[in-house]
Design a protein around this motif. Structure first.
Motif, PDB file in Angstrom:
ATOM      1  N   PRO A   1       0.881  -1.201  -0.198  1.00  0.00           N
ATOM      2  CA  PRO A   1      -0.080   0.128   0.073  1.00  0.00           C
ATOM      3  C   PRO A   1       0.810   1.189   0.025  1.00  0.00           C
ATOM      4  CG  PRO A   1       0.199  -0.803   2.313  1.00  0.00           C
ATOM      5  CD  PRO A   1       0.723  -1.993   1.284  1.00  0.00           C
ATOM      6  N   LEU A   2       0.109   2.319  -0.454  1.00  0.00           N
ATOM      7  CA  LEU A   2       1.024   3.663  -0.477  1.00  0.00           C
ATOM      8  C   LEU A   2       0.254   4.449   0.554  1.00  0.00           C
ATOM      9  CD1 LEU A   2       2.542   5.801  -1.603  1.00  0.00           C
ATOM     10  CD2 LEU A   2       0.952   6.346  -3.609  1.00  0.00           C
ATOM     11  N   ILE A   3       1.062   4.776   1.521  1.00  0.00           N
ATOM     12  CA  ILE A   3       0.582   5.580   2.619  1.00  0.00           C
ATOM     13  C   ILE A   3       1.152   6.652   2.664  1.00  0.00           C
ATOM     14  CG2 ILE A   3       0.349   5.710   5.361  1.00  0.00           C
ATOM     15  CD1 ILE A   3       1.493   2.310   3.630  1.00  0.00           C
ATOM     16  N   VAL A   4       0.511   8.059   2.848  1.00  0.00           N
ATOM     17  CA  VAL A   4       0.899   9.308   3.067  1.00  0.00           C
ATOM     18  C   VAL A   4       0.754   9.731   4.490  1.00  0.00           C
ATOM     19  CG1 VAL A   4       0.479  11.702   2.531  1.00  0.00           C
ATOM     20  CG2 VAL A   4      -0.039  10.005   0.782  1.00  0.00           C
ATOM     21  N   LEU A   5       2.192  10.080   4.802  1.00  0.00           N
ATOM     22  CA  LEU A   5       2.556  10.566   6.353  1.00  0.00           C
ATOM     23  C   LEU A   5       3.018  11.852   6.361  1.00  0.00           C
ATOM     24  CD1 LEU A   5       2.939  10.080   9.373  1.00  0.00           C
ATOM     25  CD2 LEU A   5       5.351   9.037   8.608  1.00  0.00           C
ATOM     26  N   GLY A   6       1.927  12.524   6.957  1.00  0.00           N
ATOM     27  CA  GLY A   6       2.308  14.278   7.011  1.00  0.00           C
ATOM     28  C   GLY A   6       2.187  14.594   8.463  1.00  0.00           C
ATOM     29  N   GLN A   7       3.449  15.512   8.924  1.00  0.00           N
ATOM     30  CA  GLN A   7       3.439  15.957  10.198  1.00  0.00           C
ATOM     31  C   GLN A   7       3.468  17.462  10.048  1.00  0.00           C
ATOM     32  OE1 GLN A   7       7.546  14.079  11.469  1.00  0.00           O
ATOM     33  NE2 GLN A   7       6.478  12.752  12.781  1.00  0.00           N
ATOM     34  N   SER A   8       2.411  17.868  11.175  1.00  0.00           N
ATOM     35  CA  SER A   8       2.267  19.283  11.604  1.00  0.00           C
ATOM     36  C   SER A   8       1.973  20.158  10.045  1.00  0.00           C
ATOM     37  CB  SER A   8       3.544  19.733  12.171  1.00  0.00           C
ATOM     38  OG  SER A   8       3.564  21.127  12.382  1.00  0.00           O
TER      39      SER A   8
END
Length: 243
Positions: free
Chosen positions: A108-115
């Protein structure tokens, strides 16, 4: 623009430089291949300060766990050209995502964004047709006018101007207004009650308006220090495995 101060190789992690043409500017990122057969791909969007070289520790451990990782610097950050501005940064997030799709990366392609990265990543993905397989939003900014007012109220010098601060922020790019459009995309919201930069209320607001499937996990420690803790790393791995 902050210069690259270290690379993954300084920590024993293999990487490749990636350059992506975006109009008349060039974006820079790092591709970190999985140390073993890839189980999936994580697209990492960092927070406002510095660049990928100072935020890489949040994801530097993932290749060893079998995940390819792509880190992108927005325009005006690190080695990416141009000047930072919100609409352009959101376009950069979409450009990096399309680069991954064109590469036909391991699902799977997971988008991880912080702040800030959570705010722009969430907005970019919610407002485009091609959705990722999952979203992980760590201390994401729900609304730029809201955070501007909150920051202004923290200092006695700027406190009298707090009502004006939201008026100076760009309009039409708040994740809180579009988060419902991620319906059907598994979402994991992470936030620490100890966060003194982005109050945990931002994630509570996002979670309340988000459509299923969704999870909210309260973490510990300072702003975006989430993956310094083994328990939070495992929670991310468990979430990905559940996909």
């Amino acid at each position: 623009m902050k210069k690259i101060v270290a690379t993954p190789a300084d920590h024993g992690v293999a990487y490749q430089d990636v350059y992506i043409a975006q109009g008349d500017i060039r974006l820079h990122g790092w591709w970190l291949p999985a140390a073993s057969e890839a189980r999936g791909t994580v697209y990492f969007l960092h927070g406002n300060a510095e660049n990928i070289s100072t935020h890489m520790h949040s994801v530097l451990w993932l290749p060893e766990k079998g995940y390819d990782v792509f880190l992108l610097d927005y325009r005006g950050y690190g080695q990416s050209g141009g000047e930072p501005e919100l609409a352009g940064v959101i376009d950069d997030v979409r450009k990096g995502y399309q680069w991954l799709r064109d590469r036909q990366v391991t699902a799977p392609l997971i988008v991880l964004g912080q702040s800030l990265g959570g705010g722009v990543a969430g907005f970019a993905m919610a407002t485009q047709a091609d959705k990722p397989d999952a979203m992980v939003l760590d201390a994401a900014v729900a609304s730029y006018p809201r955070i501007a007012g909150e920051v202004a109220r923290r200092n006695w010098v700027t406190w009298p101007f707090a009502p004006l601060a939201p008026l100076l922020m760009p309009k039409g790019f708040d994740l809180i207004d579009v988060v419902g459009q991620l319906a059907g995309v598994p979402q994991l919201y992470l936030h620490s009650p100890d966060d003194s930069v982005v109050p945990i209320g931002h994630s509570h607001s996002l979670y309340a308006k988000a459509a299923s499937p969704k999870q909210l996990r309260e973490t510990a420690g300072p702003h975006i220090a989430t993956f310094a803790f083994a328990a939070q790393r495992q929670a991310l791995l468990d979430f990905i495995a559940s996909l």
